[in-house]
Design a protein around this motif. Structure first.
Motif, mmCIF file in Angstrom:
data_model
loop_
_atom_site.group_PDB
_atom_site.id
_atom_site.type_symbol
_atom_site.label_atom_id
_atom_site.label_comp_id
_atom_site.label_asym_id
_atom_site.label_seq_id
_atom_site.Cartn_x
_atom_site.Cartn_y
_atom_site.Cartn_z
ATOM 1 N N ASP A 27 0.848 -1.196 0.000
ATOM 2 C CA ASP A 27 0.000 0.000 0.000
ATOM 3 C C ASP A 27 0.883 1.245 0.000
ATOM 4 O O ASP A 27 1.807 1.362 0.819
ATOM 5 C CB ASP A 27 -0.902 0.004 1.232
ATOM 6 N N THR A 28 0.567 2.148 -0.939
ATOM 7 C CA THR A 28 1.258 3.436 -0.955
ATOM 8 C C THR A 28 0.337 4.477 -0.341
ATOM 9 O O THR A 28 -0.775 4.165 0.113
ATOM 10 C CB THR A 28 1.634 3.831 -2.390
ATOM 11 N N ASP A 29 0.798 5.704 -0.360
ATOM 12 C CA ASP A 29 -0.022 6.768 0.201
ATOM 13 C C ASP A 29 -1.214 7.107 -0.671
ATOM 14 O O ASP A 29 -2.118 7.837 -0.250
ATOM 15 C CB ASP A 29 0.833 8.022 0.438
ATOM 16 N N THR A 30 -1.252 6.542 -1.899
ATOM 17 C CA THR A 30 -2.377 6.838 -2.786
ATOM 18 C C THR A 30 -3.087 5.601 -3.323
ATOM 19 O O THR A 30 -4.189 5.709 -3.860
ATOM 20 C CB THR A 30 -1.888 7.652 -4.004
ATOM 21 N N TYR A 31 -2.449 4.407 -3.159
ATOM 22 C CA TYR A 31 -3.018 3.244 -3.841
ATOM 23 C C TYR A 31 -2.583 1.968 -3.120
ATOM 24 O O TYR A 31 -1.505 1.905 -2.514
ATOM 25 C CB TYR A 31 -2.540 3.209 -5.300
ATOM 26 N N GLY A 32 -3.429 0.944 -3.214
ATOM 27 C CA GLY A 32 -3.094 -0.377 -2.702
ATOM 28 C C GLY A 32 -3.069 -1.397 -3.826
ATOM 29 O O GLY A 32 -3.995 -1.434 -4.646
ATOM 30 N N PHE A 33 -2.021 -2.198 -3.911
ATOM 31 C CA PHE A 33 -1.881 -3.148 -5.015
ATOM 32 C C PHE A 33 -1.539 -4.520 -4.445
ATOM 33 O O PHE A 33 -0.634 -4.671 -3.629
ATOM 34 C CB PHE A 33 -0.775 -2.697 -5.978
ATOM 35 N N ARG A 34 -2.268 -5.526 -4.903
ATOM 36 C CA ARG A 34 -1.986 -6.891 -4.486
ATOM 37 C C ARG A 34 -1.648 -7.735 -5.699
ATOM 38 O O ARG A 34 -2.160 -7.507 -6.805
ATOM 39 C CB ARG A 34 -3.159 -7.497 -3.729
ATOM 40 N N SER A 35 -0.765 -8.705 -5.492
ATOM 41 C CA SER A 35 -0.313 -9.540 -6.615
ATOM 42 C C SER A 35 -1.459 -10.387 -7.140
ATOM 43 O O SER A 35 -2.248 -10.946 -6.373
ATOM 44 C CB SER A 35 0.831 -10.447 -6.160
ATOM 45 N N LYS A 36 -1.544 -10.427 -8.456
ATOM 46 C CA LYS A 36 -2.546 -11.294 -9.079
ATOM 47 C C LYS A 36 -2.050 -12.735 -9.134
ATOM 48 O O LYS A 36 -2.829 -13.665 -9.039
ATOM 49 C CB LYS A 36 -2.875 -10.770 -10.467
ATOM 50 N N LYS A 37 -0.741 -12.909 -9.313
ATOM 51 C CA LYS A 37 -0.155 -14.242 -9.299
ATOM 52 C C LYS A 37 0.234 -14.602 -7.868
ATOM 53 O O LYS A 37 0.137 -13.777 -6.958
ATOM 54 C CB LYS A 37 1.045 -14.309 -10.226
ATOM 55 N N SER A 38 0.700 -15.821 -7.682
ATOM 56 C CA SER A 38 1.014 -16.294 -6.329
ATOM 57 C C SER A 38 2.291 -17.121 -6.333
ATOM 58 O O SER A 38 2.815 -17.496 -7.383
ATOM 59 C CB SER A 38 -0.143 -17.138 -5.780
ATOM 60 N N VAL A 39 2.763 -17.409 -5.139
ATOM 61 C CA VAL A 39 3.846 -18.369 -4.939
ATOM 62 C C VAL A 39 3.205 -19.653 -4.399
ATOM 63 O O VAL A 39 2.459 -19.600 -3.416
ATOM 64 C CB VAL A 39 4.890 -17.843 -3.934
ATOM 65 N N TYR A 40 3.483 -20.766 -5.074
ATOM 66 C CA TYR A 40 2.956 -22.036 -4.555
ATOM 67 C C TYR A 40 4.100 -22.803 -3.900
ATOM 68 O O TYR A 40 5.064 -23.203 -4.570
ATOM 69 C CB TYR A 40 2.322 -22.890 -5.650
ATOM 70 N N LEU A 41 4.000 -22.990 -2.600
ATOM 71 C CA LEU A 41 5.037 -23.677 -1.818
ATOM 72 C C LEU A 41 4.664 -25.142 -1.635
ATOM 73 O O LEU A 41 3.550 -25.460 -1.210
ATOM 74 C CB LEU A 41 5.198 -23.004 -0.456
ATOM 75 N N SER A 42 5.621 -26.028 -1.924
ATOM 76 C CA SER A 42 5.457 -27.458 -1.654
ATOM 77 C C SER A 42 6.435 -27.851 -0.554
ATOM 78 O O SER A 42 7.641 -27.639 -0.694
ATOM 79 C CB SER A 42 5.747 -28.289 -2.911
ATOM 80 N N VAL A 43 5.915 -28.378 0.524
ATOM 81 C CA VAL A 43 6.756 -28.867 1.623
ATOM 82 C C VAL A 43 6.708 -30.384 1.588
ATOM 83 O O VAL A 43 5.628 -30.983 1.636
ATOM 84 C CB VAL A 43 6.281 -28.333 2.985
ATOM 85 N N THR A 44 7.871 -30.986 1.514
ATOM 86 C CA THR A 44 7.939 -32.436 1.372
ATOM 87 C C THR A 44 8.834 -33.037 2.441
ATOM 88 O O THR A 44 9.613 -32.342 3.094
ATOM 89 C CB THR A 44 8.469 -32.811 -0.025
ATOM 90 N N GLU A 45 8.711 -34.319 2.606
ATOM 91 C CA GLU A 45 9.552 -35.060 3.546
ATOM 92 C C GLU A 45 10.435 -36.034 2.768
ATOM 93 O O GLU A 45 10.151 -36.366 1.612
ATOM 94 C CB GLU A 45 8.692 -35.842 4.536
ATOM 95 N N LEU A 46 11.506 -36.487 3.434
ATOM 96 C CA LEU A 46 12.321 -37.547 2.855
ATOM 97 C C LEU A 46 11.510 -38.841 2.895
ATOM 98 O O LEU A 46 11.023 -39.242 3.941
ATOM 99 C CB LEU A 46 13.623 -37.718 3.633
#
Length: 348
Positions: A113-132
């Protein structure tokens, strides 16, 4: 009417041109990390010149019923001590998450958020958590069959791994199974051996080994004495069938079946015998023989009679020896006296 429509179009165009100056870029949009480790979302953002950033926030996607929502990480107690904002209020929006758990798998978003506008990402980060994930293939084998150990994750092909069997390091991941290979196996990334996978068991099956026969009483036994022969064997799975045989003549190849079960009870055997125990399980069988010396009453009486005769003979011999020694002593005394008499007569 046309004037109002024209004004609306100008506002939309202006808004669109403004958003083109604002963006969020994820450098690693699909990271994959091991449970218990840390991951970094490398992120950058831009905005219009002259604006000042007032707030930055990371969100996680969450499904509430059928509605997909974005919830700030600060609203999750589990992230309070594990999330670390690495960015700033200028252009870096990187985030680190520590001590990853499997349920951290999901979509993550960024907003500024800036002093005049708020912007959110349209894309995302997809996290995969795995085990051995450790795999023993196959998990159940027979002695001599091939075994392969595999260590992998759902998103990585691992090559530099360390293996342990029952807590002890091993070097081979492909081998022919032996009885002593049964046990629990785990893997780890070399250099991080303390972070091990869950264990998986290898079951090596084999026929009876290390057989022995225990005799409840040893030595010469009469036919009125009870004797138990116990057959023992190490096997996997455990031996479930025991069969007993006994020689019928001088040749050990002439065997007759005399009983079944792990313990053979002998109560009226009148001859010495060579007994054979055969142990069997679903894998195979093995044999072991044991000689049991048994004498009947006639043999015992014979032994007693011979002993008495030997004792009598020894006593007679001892008596004769004593008499002979006594007579030798008497003869020596008489000879000495005669010699003394002859000496005296010669002097006169």
């Amino acid at each position: 009417m046309l004037t109002v429509f024209t004004l609306l179009m100008l506002l939309i165009i202006k808004e669109g041109s403004g958003n083109s100056d604002r963006s969020v870029t994820f450098e690693n949009p699909n990271p994959c990390a091991l449970k218990g480790k840390s991951v970094e979302f490398r992120c950058s953002y831009s905005y219009r010149e002259g604006e000042t950033v007032r707030k930055t926030t990371w969100y996680r996607g969450k499904l509430n019923g059928t509605i997909w929502t974005r919830v700030a990480l600060s609203d999750f107690p589990s992230y309070e001590s594990r999330s670390e904002y690495l960015g700033d209020w200028q252009h870096n929006c990187s985030l680190a998450i520590h001590d990853l758990q499997v349920n951290d798998t999901g979509y993550y978003y960024f907003r500024f958020d800036t002093d005049t506008y708020g912007f959110r990402s349209k894309k995302s980060v997809y996290l995969s958590v795995t085990e051995l994930n450790v795999r023993v293939c196959p998990e159940r084998v027979r002695v001599g069959e091939n075994v392969t150990l595999e260590c992998k994750t759902s998103c990585h092909q691992l090559s530099n791994t360390a293996w342990f069997k029952d807590g002890r390091p091993i070097s081979k991941t492909m081998f022919r199974a032996q009885a002593e290979d049964s046990g629990n196996y785990v893997c780890a990334i070399r250099g991080r051996e303390s972070e091990q996978s869950d264990s998986v068991a290898l079951d090596v099956q084999y026929g009876p080994l290390n057989m022995s026969i225990e005799v409840s009483k040893l030595g010469h036994l009469s036919n009125s004495t009870s004797v138990n022969l116990t057959c023992r064997a190490t096997a996997n799975p455990a031996a479930i069938n025991y069969t007993w045989y006994k020689t019928t003549g001088s040749s050990s190849s002439s065997m007759v079946h005399v009983g079944s079960g792990q313990v053979l009870s002998l109560t009226s055997v009148v001859r010495p015998g060579l007994y054979l125990c055969q142990a069997r399980n679903s894998v195979g069988e093995n044999n072991l023989t044991q000689t049991v010396l048994i004498a009947d009453h006639k043999d015992i009486n014979h032994f007693i009679l011979v002993g008495i005769v030997v004792k009598i003979i020894l006593a007679l011999l001892l008596t004769l020896i004593i008499i002979w020694i006594g007579r030798r002593t008497c003869y020596s005394a008489e000879d000495k006296k005669e010699q003394e008499d002859d000496y005296e007569n010669t002097s006169i």
